[in-house]
Design an enzyme around this catalytic site. Structure first.
Site, PDB file in Angstrom:
ATOM      1  N   SER A 128      16.991 124.224  19.476  1.00  0.00           N
ATOM      2  CA  SER A 128      18.195 124.237  18.652  1.00  0.00           C
ATOM      3  C   SER A 128      18.588 125.661  18.296  1.00  0.00           C
ATOM      4  O   SER A 128      17.737 126.520  18.098  1.00  0.00           O
ATOM      5  CB  SER A 128      17.983 123.444  17.360  1.00  0.00           C
ATOM      6  N   LYS A 183      14.194 116.682  17.521  1.00  0.00           N
ATOM      7  CA  LYS A 183      15.450 117.407  17.794  1.00  0.00           C
ATOM      8  C   LYS A 183      16.655 116.492  17.589  1.00  0.00           C
ATOM      9  O   LYS A 183      17.701 116.921  17.063  1.00  0.00           O
ATOM     10  CB  LYS A 183      15.434 117.947  19.222  1.00  0.00           C
ATOM     11  N   HIS A 186      17.226 116.166  13.945  1.00  0.00           N
ATOM     12  CA  HIS A 186      17.846 117.438  13.557  1.00  0.00           C
ATOM     13  C   HIS A 186      19.342 117.386  13.801  1.00  0.00           C
ATOM     14  O   HIS A 186      20.151 117.759  12.948  1.00  0.00           O
ATOM     15  CB  HIS A 186      17.215 118.589  14.355  1.00  0.00           C
ATOM     16  N   ASN A 187      19.737 116.913  14.987  1.00  0.00           N
ATOM     17  CA  ASN A 187      21.162 116.869  15.312  1.00  0.00           C
ATOM     18  C   ASN A 187      21.902 115.854  14.452  1.00  0.00           C
ATOM     19  O   ASN A 187      23.065 116.055  14.103  1.00  0.00           O
ATOM     20  CB  ASN A 187      21.347 116.544  16.791  1.00  0.00           C
ATOM     21  N   GLU A 190      22.488 117.522  11.326  1.00  0.00           N
ATOM     22  CA  GLU A 190      23.558 118.489  11.599  1.00  0.00           C
ATOM     23  C   GLU A 190      24.928 117.822  11.504  1.00  0.00           C
ATOM     24  O   GLU A 190      25.852 118.354  10.877  1.00  0.00           O
ATOM     25  CB  GLU A 190      23.335 119.085  12.988  1.00  0.00           C
TER      26      GLU A 190
END
Length: 466
Positions: A128, A183, A186-187, A190
């Site tokens: 990232s 990940k 995480h996105n 985000e």
């Protein structure tokens, strides 16, 4: 004679940036792209780093250029392209060689590849930070066998972003698809963080009638406080930017239709399978989907009107407090989902380590993550909203969130993510909710049964009986 320490396939934007980062940190790297011209142009334009870059015209040449046991990073589009590249590499690699998929893979694909009995070692790795992060220091989340991670960790920790305490933002998450799963969450966070900022921007623009230049000042001020983060920082920058064509604010000429690559959607879908509530992330995905329906939105405004819009008595301090509350609630949901996956998939994910990896390099990097890492290290099983420090912050900031959500509802300003965060918070602070009505309904029409609060073994109600 093999000269490269590591190899990389795929010299697109991210692959090129990552390869330069690796070379800059002192590791000779062999590179290959399916278009040979791209491979040689990349090396020619690498300037002082060119001597550490070995351009290869074939996969066989790439493999031969790397010192065994080899490690090769794949920077190709997720999905079938990864499977095709793995198949193309297989004839040239031995059982001790290592292939690292560093794309935005769906973790189920990584699990499948890990279990497929490949004739070489395999790691799935979430990266990232976008192009800038890949070039100068991303956050890296590895998944696969720990021994394979340890083998390439010297390279990965060298190229990763460094937190303020100097710790590399790169770590092993767990077996198989754990890295790509973390990940994806995480996105999802985000998506939610960006959506909440956009909602507050909407209140500043439409509710308070604030020009873009003043909005930029608000975001820049917030970036000096609790909300200090990459996304708040760049929000101030984009609000201040001037369109070179019209001479007006850049934001005013950008179409309000948000794109997405799917990882946020994967997070929302997987949360349903895990049975874990992430309503702020789900609301953010919904909002992106709705943003694409411009014609329908225009028809809706023509029929119903935009609402009163203007908000009286709202201060930027109140909006800041609301955004702080929303951010805590969003991250709490994301870490809750990771904890659920850790149990479901047997990964034993280190929650504090994940928070530490996100402190720098990645898109959601934030000053708040230092305290989150500390709270998760103290009690990883505890919901983040119950950690003493964050509980105190919520007590202080949730009243502002209520005021903002209420103002949005009363004035026709859509605040899906902030509203979802508040609803989840109120659900999680209610010991006896209303699901007893749902259980009674289910028993009424389907005889599904229920549990009684008094513990008696009478799992059905009296309805429908003579």
């Amino acid at each position: 004679m093999a000269e490269a320490h590591i190899g990389l396939i795929g010299l697109g934007t991210m692959g090129s940036a990552l390869a330069l980062n690796i070379a800059e940190k002192g590791f000779p790297i062999a590179v290959w792209n399916r278009t040979t011209e791209v491979t040689h142009r990349f090396r020619a334009e690498a300037d002082e780093l060119a001597d550490r870059i070995l351009p290869c015209d074939t996969l066989a040449a790439l493999v031969a250029a790397i010192a065994p046991p080899r490690a090769i990073i794949l920077m190709v589009p997720a999905g079938q392209a990864v499977d095709d590249q793995i198949a193309a590499l297989a004839p040239f690699l031995g059982p001790d060689d290592l292939v690292i998929d560093a794309g935005n893979a769906n973790f189920h694909d990584t699990n499948r590849r890990d279990a497929a009995g490949l004739p070489f070692r395999f790691l799935g790795m979430g990266v990232s930070g976008g192009e800038e992060g890949a070039r100068h220091g991303p956050a890296i989340m590895g998944g696969g066998a720990r021994a394979d991670w340890d083998r390439v960790a010297p390279v990965l920790t060298a190229i990763a972003a460094k937190a303020e305490d100097g710790t590399p933002c790169a770590d092993w998450m767990g077996e198989a698809g754990a890295g790509h799963f973390v990940k994806a969450v995480h996105n999802g966070i985000e998506y939610a963080d960006m959506q909440m900022i956009a909602e507050v921007y909407g209140i500043l623009r439409d509710g308070l009638g604030m020009p873009a230049e003043d909005i930029a000042g608000v975001f820049r001020g917030w970036n000096e406080g609790v909300l200090k983060s990459y996304l708040i920082e760049i929000s101030g920058e984009v609000a201040a930017a001037v369109d070179p064509v019209s001479g007006g604010p850049m934001l005013d000429v950008i179409l309000d239709s948000a794109g997405q690559k799917g990882t946020g959607r994967w997070t929302a879908v997987e949360a349903q399978h895990l049975g874990t509530p992430i309503p702020v992330i789900e609301a953010a995905v919904m909002a992106r989907n709705a943003s694409a329906r411009r014609a329908e939105r225009a028809a809706g405004e023509a029929r119903f009107g935009p609402g009163p819009r203007r908000v009286e008595g709202m201060t930027t301090e109140t909006l800041e407090q609301a955004l702080i509350a929303g951010k805590i609630l969003c991250y709490a949901q994301g870490f809750g989902m990771i904890a659920a996956a850790s149990t479901a998939f047997g990964w034993s994910l280190d929650m504090a380590a994940i928070a530490r990896v996100w402190r720098a390099g990645c898109i959601i990097r934030s000053a708040m993550l230092n305290d989150m890492a500390a709270a998760l290290a103290e009690d990883p099983a505890r919901n983040l909203i119950l950690a003493p420090g964050f509980a105190a912050m919520l007590e202080e900031t949730v009243p502002a969130l209520r005021q903002v959500v209420a103002a949005g509802a009363l004035n026709g300003l859509a605040l899906p993510a902030l509203s979802a965060g508040l609803a989840w918070f109120d659900t999680m602070r209610t010991a006896r909710g209303t699901a007893n009505m749902i259980q009674a309904q289910r028993d009424f029409f389907g005889a599904h049964g229920f549990q009684r609060v008094d513990g008696l073994d009478r799992p059905h109600g009296p309805w429908g009986k003579a």
